[in-house]
Design a protein around this motif. Structure first.
Motif, PDB file in Angstrom:
ATOM      1  N   ASN A 195       0.832  -1.207   0.000  1.00  0.00           N
ATOM      2  CA  ASN A 195       0.000   0.000   0.000  1.00  0.00           C
ATOM      3  C   ASN A 195       0.864   1.254   0.000  1.00  0.00           C
ATOM      4  OD1 ASN A 195      -2.342  -1.529   0.049  1.00  0.00           O
ATOM      5  ND2 ASN A 195      -2.602  -1.392   2.261  1.00  0.00           N
ATOM      6  N   LEU A 196       1.947   1.240   0.775  1.00  0.00           N
ATOM      7  CA  LEU A 196       2.856   2.388   0.820  1.00  0.00           C
ATOM      8  C   LEU A 196       3.482   2.626  -0.544  1.00  0.00           C
ATOM      9  CD1 LEU A 196       4.544   4.544   2.324  1.00  0.00           C
ATOM     10  CD2 LEU A 196       6.171   2.716   2.891  1.00  0.00           C
ATOM     11  N   VAL A 197       3.947   1.555  -1.179  1.00  0.00           N
ATOM     12  CA  VAL A 197       4.598   1.672  -2.489  1.00  0.00           C
ATOM     13  C   VAL A 197       3.625   2.209  -3.535  1.00  0.00           C
ATOM     14  CG1 VAL A 197       5.500   0.276  -4.396  1.00  0.00           C
ATOM     15  CG2 VAL A 197       6.418  -0.022  -2.100  1.00  0.00           C
ATOM     16  N   VAL A 198       2.393   1.692  -3.539  1.00  0.00           N
ATOM     17  CA  VAL A 198       1.404   2.147  -4.518  1.00  0.00           C
ATOM     18  C   VAL A 198       1.081   3.625  -4.304  1.00  0.00           C
ATOM     19  CG1 VAL A 198      -0.940   1.863  -5.398  1.00  0.00           C
ATOM     20  CG2 VAL A 198       0.403  -0.134  -4.776  1.00  0.00           C
ATOM     21  N   ASP A 199       0.914   4.012  -3.051  1.00  0.00           N
ATOM     22  CA  ASP A 199       0.583   5.409  -2.765  1.00  0.00           C
ATOM     23  C   ASP A 199       1.709   6.349  -3.184  1.00  0.00           C
ATOM     24  OD1 ASP A 199      -1.855   4.625  -1.776  1.00  0.00           O
ATOM     25  OD2 ASP A 199      -1.281   4.759   0.341  1.00  0.00           O
ATOM     26  N   ILE A 200       2.966   5.920  -2.996  1.00  0.00           N
ATOM     27  CA  ILE A 200       4.103   6.739  -3.445  1.00  0.00           C
ATOM     28  C   ILE A 200       4.082   6.883  -4.961  1.00  0.00           C
ATOM     29  CG2 ILE A 200       6.619   6.761  -3.695  1.00  0.00           C
ATOM     30  CD1 ILE A 200       6.776   5.561  -0.873  1.00  0.00           C
ATOM     31  N   MET A 201       3.857   5.775  -5.665  1.00  0.00           N
ATOM     32  CA  MET A 201       3.801   5.820  -7.120  1.00  0.00           C
ATOM     33  C   MET A 201       2.699   6.757  -7.592  1.00  0.00           C
ATOM     34  SD  MET A 201       4.343   1.726  -7.834  1.00  0.00           S
ATOM     35  CE  MET A 201       3.733   1.805  -9.507  1.00  0.00           C
ATOM     36  N   ARG A 202       1.522   6.620  -7.009  1.00  0.00           N
ATOM     37  CA  ARG A 202       0.375   7.425  -7.443  1.00  0.00           C
ATOM     38  C   ARG A 202       0.600   8.909  -7.154  1.00  0.00           C
ATOM     39  NH1 ARG A 202      -5.146   7.946  -4.913  1.00  0.00           N
ATOM     40  NH2 ARG A 202      -6.540   8.568  -6.594  1.00  0.00           N
ATOM     41  N   GLN A 203       1.111   9.223  -5.951  1.00  0.00           N
ATOM     42  CA  GLN A 203       1.348  10.615  -5.581  1.00  0.00           C
ATOM     43  C   GLN A 203       2.387  11.264  -6.494  1.00  0.00           C
ATOM     44  OE1 GLN A 203       2.544  11.199  -1.491  1.00  0.00           O
ATOM     45  NE2 GLN A 203       3.259  13.271  -1.872  1.00  0.00           N
ATOM     46  N   LEU A 204       3.503  10.561  -6.730  1.00  0.00           N
ATOM     47  CA  LEU A 204       4.551  11.136  -7.561  1.00  0.00           C
ATOM     48  C   LEU A 204       4.109  11.244  -9.014  1.00  0.00           C
ATOM     49  CD1 LEU A 204       7.768   9.463  -6.100  1.00  0.00           C
ATOM     50  CD2 LEU A 204       6.977  11.814  -5.797  1.00  0.00           C
ATOM     51  N   GLY A 205       3.328  10.273  -9.481  1.00  0.00           N
ATOM     52  CA  GLY A 205       2.804  10.365 -10.840  1.00  0.00           C
ATOM     53  C   GLY A 205       1.960  11.603 -11.031  1.00  0.00           C
ATOM     54  N   HIS A 206       1.106  11.899 -10.040  1.00  0.00           N
ATOM     55  CA  HIS A 206       0.263  13.094 -10.126  1.00  0.00           C
ATOM     56  C   HIS A 206       1.113  14.367 -10.035  1.00  0.00           C
ATOM     57  CE1 HIS A 206      -3.548  10.766  -8.646  1.00  0.00           C
ATOM     58  NE2 HIS A 206      -3.122  10.363  -9.818  1.00  0.00           N
ATOM     59  N   GLU A 207       2.085  14.365  -9.120  1.00  0.00           N
ATOM     60  CA  GLU A 207       2.910  15.562  -8.929  1.00  0.00           C
ATOM     61  C   GLU A 207       3.771  15.858 -10.161  1.00  0.00           C
ATOM     62  OE1 GLU A 207       5.279  15.205  -5.427  1.00  0.00           O
ATOM     63  OE2 GLU A 207       3.559  15.197  -4.057  1.00  0.00           O
ATOM     64  N   LEU A 208       4.323  14.813 -10.765  1.00  0.00           N
ATOM     65  CA  LEU A 208       5.255  14.980 -11.885  1.00  0.00           C
ATOM     66  C   LEU A 208       4.564  14.893 -13.234  1.00  0.00           C
ATOM     67  CD1 LEU A 208       8.130  12.736 -10.472  1.00  0.00           C
ATOM     68  CD2 LEU A 208       7.986  15.234 -10.388  1.00  0.00           C
ATOM     69  N   ASN A 209       3.250  14.645 -13.222  1.00  0.00           N
ATOM     70  CA  ASN A 209       2.470  14.479 -14.456  1.00  0.00           C
ATOM     71  C   ASN A 209       3.011  13.326 -15.300  1.00  0.00           C
ATOM     72  OD1 ASN A 209       0.152  15.342 -15.864  1.00  0.00           O
ATOM     73  ND2 ASN A 209       1.388  16.434 -17.366  1.00  0.00           N
ATOM     74  N   THR A 210       3.428  12.270 -14.610  1.00  0.00           N
ATOM     75  CA  THR A 210       3.928  11.059 -15.256  1.00  0.00           C
ATOM     76  C   THR A 210       2.843   9.996 -15.244  1.00  0.00           C
ATOM     77  OG1 THR A 210       6.216  11.501 -14.606  1.00  0.00           O
ATOM     78  CG2 THR A 210       5.658   9.223 -15.131  1.00  0.00           C
ATOM     79  N   THR A 211       2.604   9.383 -16.377  1.00  0.00           N
ATOM     80  CA  THR A 211       1.606   8.336 -16.506  1.00  0.00           C
ATOM     81  C   THR A 211       2.197   7.011 -16.053  1.00  0.00           C
ATOM     82  OG1 THR A 211       0.624   9.485 -18.385  1.00  0.00           O
ATOM     83  CG2 THR A 211       0.059   7.167 -18.126  1.00  0.00           C
TER      84      THR A 211
END
Length: 232
Positions: free
Chosen positions: A177-193
């Motif tokens: 859950n921690l790993v997924v949340d980090i991926m999702r947060q950084l994707g949104h912040e960096l506009n990375t798909t």
């Protein structure tokens, strides 16, 4: 944004032609984190390989920000280095490199100066919560920490698209859950798909949306041929 249009991919197995993808079309927005789900043999890995420029023997078209993906090895390799990042189930970190060196490796391949490599890699490790672990080698990190290093490595060169193949399969629930949340947060912040192939319901439920494949086709649960599962 990514658009894939009428993708078809067939393999030769003995004397038979086996369809892996059959007329698959879809659209993924910039900064979106999409789970690609389906049973074994559904076509997930094939679609992931096409989007990741690892398989160019397909029919149809894939557009990245409106530009067709190349189907030539040299152009594909250049685009992978500059615009794509990858995250794997088994982390695939270089064991003789510390965390900072592992994260900086894509920058080295892209010809960045050593000083700038170190600066960007350290910043990215801090973003995934590992700023105090830059000198640790993979065998001195937990599984979750290794996957966070892998996330930092995938994002350090600011790619448009990150391909993730079962990134939580070897992690316990809390770490996953921690790993997924980090991926999702950084994707949104960096506009990375992020496009994530997964069998893990925990992973899929925390993504922005789910696309389900079945027998090489998008599972037609709605008019868009996508199974929508918006994360809370």
């Amino acid at each position: 944004m990514i658009v894939f249009d009428h993708l078809q991919r067939h393999y030769q197995l003995g004397g038979q032609t086996v369809p892996a993808l059959a007329d698959v079309s879809g659209r993924i927005e910039a900064g979106e984190m999409v789970a690609l789900c389906g049973p074994s043999g559904s076509g997930k890995s094939t679609l992931l390989n096409i989007l990741g420029l690892l398989d160019m023997q397909y029919q149809g078209e894939v557009l990245l920000h409106g530009t067709p993906l190349p189907k030539h090895a040299k152009q594909s390799a250049q685009l992978r280095r500059s615009q794509l990042g990858f995250i794997f189930q088994r982390f695939n970190l270089v064991p003789v490199m510390n965390a900072l060196e592992n994260v900086a490796y894509p920058l080295l391949l892209n010809g960045m100066s050593k000083q700038q490599q170190r600066k960007q890699a350290q910043q990215m490790l801090e973003m995934v919560g590992l700023g105090d672990y830059i000198h640790h080698r993979p065998d001195n990190l937990s599984g979750g920490q290794q996957q966070r290093v892998a996330i930092a490595r995938a994002l350090v060169h600011k790619p448009s698209l990150v391909i993730a193949d079962e990134p939580t399969a070897s992690l316990d629930s809390n770490t996953a859950n921690l790993v997924v949340d980090i991926m999702r947060q950084l994707g949104h912040e960096l506009n990375t798909t992020f496009v994530v192939a997964t069998h893990d319901a925990r992973m899929a439920s925390r993504c922005d949306r789910t696309i389900e494949l079945l027998d090489g086709k998008l599972n037609p649960f709605d008019s868009q041929h996508e199974v929508i599962s918006w994360a809370s």
